[in-house]
Write a protein that holds these residues in place. Structure first.
Motif, PDB file in Angstrom:
ATOM      1  N   HIS A  33       0.828  -1.207   0.000  1.00 55.96           N
ATOM      2  CA  HIS A  33       0.000   0.000   0.000  1.00 55.96           C
ATOM      3  C   HIS A  33       0.862   1.256   0.000  1.00 55.96           C
ATOM      4  N   ARG A  34       0.259   2.343  -0.501  1.00 57.46           N
ATOM      5  CA  ARG A  34       0.981   3.625  -0.552  1.00 57.46           C
ATOM      6  C   ARG A  34       0.164   4.715   0.121  1.00 57.46           C
ATOM      7  N   LEU A  35       0.862   5.510   0.947  1.00 62.07           N
ATOM      8  CA  LEU A  35       0.278   6.659   1.626  1.00 62.07           C
ATOM      9  C   LEU A  35       0.972   7.916   1.120  1.00 62.07           C
ATOM     10  N   GLY A  36       0.189   8.842   0.547  1.00 66.16           N
ATOM     11  CA  GLY A  36       0.758  10.089   0.046  1.00 66.16           C
ATOM     12  C   GLY A  36       0.477  11.235   1.001  1.00 66.16           C
ATOM     13  N   ASN A  66      -0.488   9.594  -7.788  1.00 66.24           N
ATOM     14  CA  ASN A  66      -1.397   8.779  -8.585  1.00 66.24           C
ATOM     15  C   ASN A  66      -1.585   7.387  -7.984  1.00 66.24           C
ATOM     16  N   GLY A  67      -2.837   6.998  -7.741  1.00 70.80           N
ATOM     17  CA  GLY A  67      -3.132   5.629  -7.310  1.00 70.80           C
ATOM     18  C   GLY A  67      -2.851   5.324  -5.855  1.00 70.80           C
ATOM     19  N   VAL A  68      -2.590   6.338  -5.016  1.00 68.54           N
ATOM     20  CA  VAL A  68      -2.295   6.049  -3.600  1.00 68.54           C
ATOM     21  C   VAL A  68      -3.521   5.441  -2.900  1.00 68.54           C
ATOM     22  N   THR A 117      -7.952   7.742  -8.235  1.00 68.41           N
ATOM     23  CA  THR A 117      -8.380   7.587  -6.835  1.00 68.41           C
ATOM     24  C   THR A 117      -9.086   6.250  -6.589  1.00 68.41           C
ATOM     25  N   GLN A 118      -8.955   5.328  -7.517  1.00 71.28           N
ATOM     26  CA  GLN A 118      -9.704   4.072  -7.396  1.00 71.28           C
ATOM     27  C   GLN A 118      -9.237   3.201  -6.228  1.00 71.28           C
ATOM     28  N   ASN A 119      -7.966   3.381  -5.791  1.00 71.01           N
ATOM     29  CA  ASN A 119      -7.475   2.601  -4.641  1.00 71.01           C
ATOM     30  C   ASN A 119      -7.717   3.287  -3.314  1.00 71.01           C
ATOM     31  N   LEU A 120      -8.176   4.523  -3.359  1.00 74.77           N
ATOM     32  CA  LEU A 120      -8.205   5.353  -2.152  1.00 74.77           C
ATOM     33  C   LEU A 120      -9.137   4.788  -1.072  1.00 74.77           C
ATOM     34  N   GLN A 121      -8.564   4.608   0.148  1.00 72.00           N
ATOM     35  CA  GLN A 121      -9.353   4.143   1.304  1.00 72.00           C
ATOM     36  C   GLN A 121      -9.559   5.265   2.312  1.00 72.00           C
TER      37      GLN A 121
END
Ligand SMILES: [Zn+2]
Ligand SMILES: [Zn+2]
Length: 253
Positions: A132-135, A152-154, A202-206
């Protein structure tokens, strides 16, 4: 991977990012006693911190770094420009970073990226545990292709929503300060933050958190409106980090 904020805004910023036993403190703009108090609210003993990262030298991000680093022997990671511009840079240990070169504080992978802000050599970060990535993006005057590319994609995004343009213009700030905040090397307003959300995937954004919200030049309902405009098929945890207490731990699943 989880993250929390000790507080966010022009009176002090500090964010925790934790993967397994590794816990990184991003910026520290609070006094030593205040940092210790806020860390204890987050159930994070200062001794358990692995490293302090500093985005830039402005006091609301760096004022508490030196004393915290010395008392708990914490190493500090920052650019050469930020190091030289920090008033107190007598750290327990110093690691210099390049604004575009990734590094590891195992198992945390850290990707810095440069941002336009009126500091010597500012950068912001994307943290990853390999899955996972946190921006994190605050203290930015204008949007660059580099910012969009990195965010992008975070999976989680801490995004500055500093001011409402109309409120800043009609507000009590002196002319020079208004010009600084709204300038290309100042801060992001709500519409610029919306623009970033429109431009990144933003499709992965939680998790989406509004950061560095001005107490004088913004309203939480305006910020929530911007954050809620995010385009996603999944449900996203949306909140605003406060100056008083930031926000409690959030986990990226
Ligand atoms: Zn700031
Ligand atoms: Zn700043």
């Amino acid at each position: 991977m989880r993250f929390a904020s000790l507080g966010s805004g022009s009176k002090g910023n500090a964010t925790l990012i934790e993967v397994d036993e590794t816990c990184v403190l991003l910026d520290c703009g609070f006094t030593l006693a205040e940092t210790e108090r806020r860390l204890s609210l987050l159930e994070c003993p200062p001794e358990s911190i692995s490293a302090i990262l500093v985005t830039h030298e402005h006091g609301d991000h760096s004022a508490g770094v030196g004393r915290l680093s010395r008392k708990y022997r914490l190493p500090v990671w920052l650019t050469v420009g930020t190091y030289h511009a920090c008033k107190d840079n007598d750290f327990a240990a110093t690691h210099f970073i390049d604004t575009l070169t990734a590094f590891e504080i195992p198992p945390l992978h850290v990707q810095p990226f440069p941002v336009p802000h009126d500091a010597r050599e500012p950068c912001q970060f994307v943290f990853s545990n390999g899955t996972h990535r946190l921006g994190v993006l605050t203290d930015v005057g204008s949007i660059t292709p580099c910012i969009i590319e990195h965010l992008n994609g975070v999976d989680a995004l801490l995004l500055e929503c500093n001011y409402d343009d109309a409120q800043l213009k009609s507000g009590s700030y002196p002319y020079g300060l208004k010009k600084r905040v709204a300038g290309n090397y100042g801060h992001l307003d709500n519409q610029q933050s919306r623009h970033i959300l429109d431009r990144i995937d933003t499709q992965n954004l939680q998790h989406l958190v509004g950061m560095h919200v001005s107490e004088k030049n913004n309203q939480t309902d305006q910020v929530m409106k911007v954050l809620s405009s995010v385009n996603s098929a999944r449900s996203i945890d949306i909140r605003i980090a406060t100056q008083e207490s930031g926000f409690f731990w959030k986990k990226i699943l």
